[in-house]
Design a protein around this motif. Structure first.
Motif, mmCIF file in Angstrom:
data_model
loop_
_atom_site.group_PDB
_atom_site.id
_atom_site.type_symbol
_atom_site.label_atom_id
_atom_site.label_comp_id
_atom_site.label_asym_id
_atom_site.label_seq_id
_atom_site.Cartn_x
_atom_site.Cartn_y
_atom_site.Cartn_z
ATOM 1 N N HIS A 10 -5.922 111.893 67.256
ATOM 2 C CA HIS A 10 -4.512 111.557 67.448
ATOM 3 C C HIS A 10 -4.004 110.529 66.434
ATOM 4 C CE1 HIS A 10 -5.061 113.479 71.426
ATOM 5 N NE2 HIS A 10 -3.817 113.852 71.202
ATOM 6 N N PRO A 14 -0.453 114.883 63.907
ATOM 7 C CA PRO A 14 0.563 114.819 64.964
ATOM 8 C C PRO A 14 -0.008 115.172 66.337
ATOM 9 C CG PRO A 14 1.454 115.909 63.030
ATOM 10 C CD PRO A 14 -0.028 115.715 62.784
ATOM 11 N N ARG A 15 0.565 114.561 67.368
ATOM 12 C CA ARG A 15 0.087 114.705 68.745
ATOM 13 C C ARG A 15 -0.071 116.170 69.165
ATOM 14 N NH1 ARG A 15 -0.964 112.219 73.128
ATOM 15 N NH2 ARG A 15 -0.316 110.166 72.456
ATOM 16 N N GLU A 16 0.913 117.019 68.877
ATOM 17 C CA GLU A 16 0.846 118.416 69.307
ATOM 18 C C GLU A 16 -0.351 119.140 68.683
ATOM 19 O OE1 GLU A 16 3.660 117.139 67.754
ATOM 20 O OE2 GLU A 16 4.599 116.578 69.653
ATOM 21 N N GLU A 17 -0.585 118.875 67.402
ATOM 22 C CA GLU A 17 -1.719 119.493 66.719
ATOM 23 C C GLU A 17 -3.038 118.969 67.283
ATOM 24 O OE1 GLU A 17 -1.291 118.941 62.500
ATOM 25 O OE2 GLU A 17 0.733 119.794 62.512
ATOM 26 N N ASP A 19 -3.587 117.720 70.266
ATOM 27 C CA ASP A 19 -3.765 118.261 71.617
ATOM 28 C C ASP A 19 -4.294 119.688 71.581
ATOM 29 O OD1 ASP A 19 -2.895 115.876 72.688
ATOM 30 O OD2 ASP A 19 -0.870 116.617 73.161
ATOM 31 N N ALA A 20 -3.778 120.499 70.638
ATOM 32 C CA ALA A 20 -4.230 121.897 70.522
ATOM 33 C C ALA A 20 -5.699 121.970 70.095
ATOM 34 C CB ALA A 20 -3.345 122.662 69.543
#
Length: 82
Positions: A10, A14-17, A19-20
């Protein structure tokens, strides 16, 4: 190497990447050793193929997830122009 050591995912992307990526790692761990997960996806304009497999110690205890990513952008472009 020094740029990423000691940093969490993190902190680097980026957070979304992040998390995935972590969700895919957790899915591989849930399936357990002996299963190889493969997926195709787009990342920052590149078409990638990625494989995940659980690494284990001598007793079969999971140690982590081995991930290999291959850039398939050129092949993807070639297939689209056929």
């Amino acid at each position: 190497r020094e740029q990423v050591m000691g940093q969490s995912l993190h902190q680097r992307i980026p957070r979304e990447e992040a998390d995935a990526v972590l969700a895919a790692d957790r899915a591989a761990l849930a399936r357990g050793p002996g299963t190889i997960m493969t997926r195709d996806f787009e990342f920052r304009g590149m078409q990638l193929m990625q494989t995940r497999a659980v690494m284990t110690d001598g007793q079969g205890k999971p140690l982590g997830v081995l991930v290999a990513s291959f850039d398939r952008s050129e092949r993807h472009k070639m297939l689209l122009t056929r």
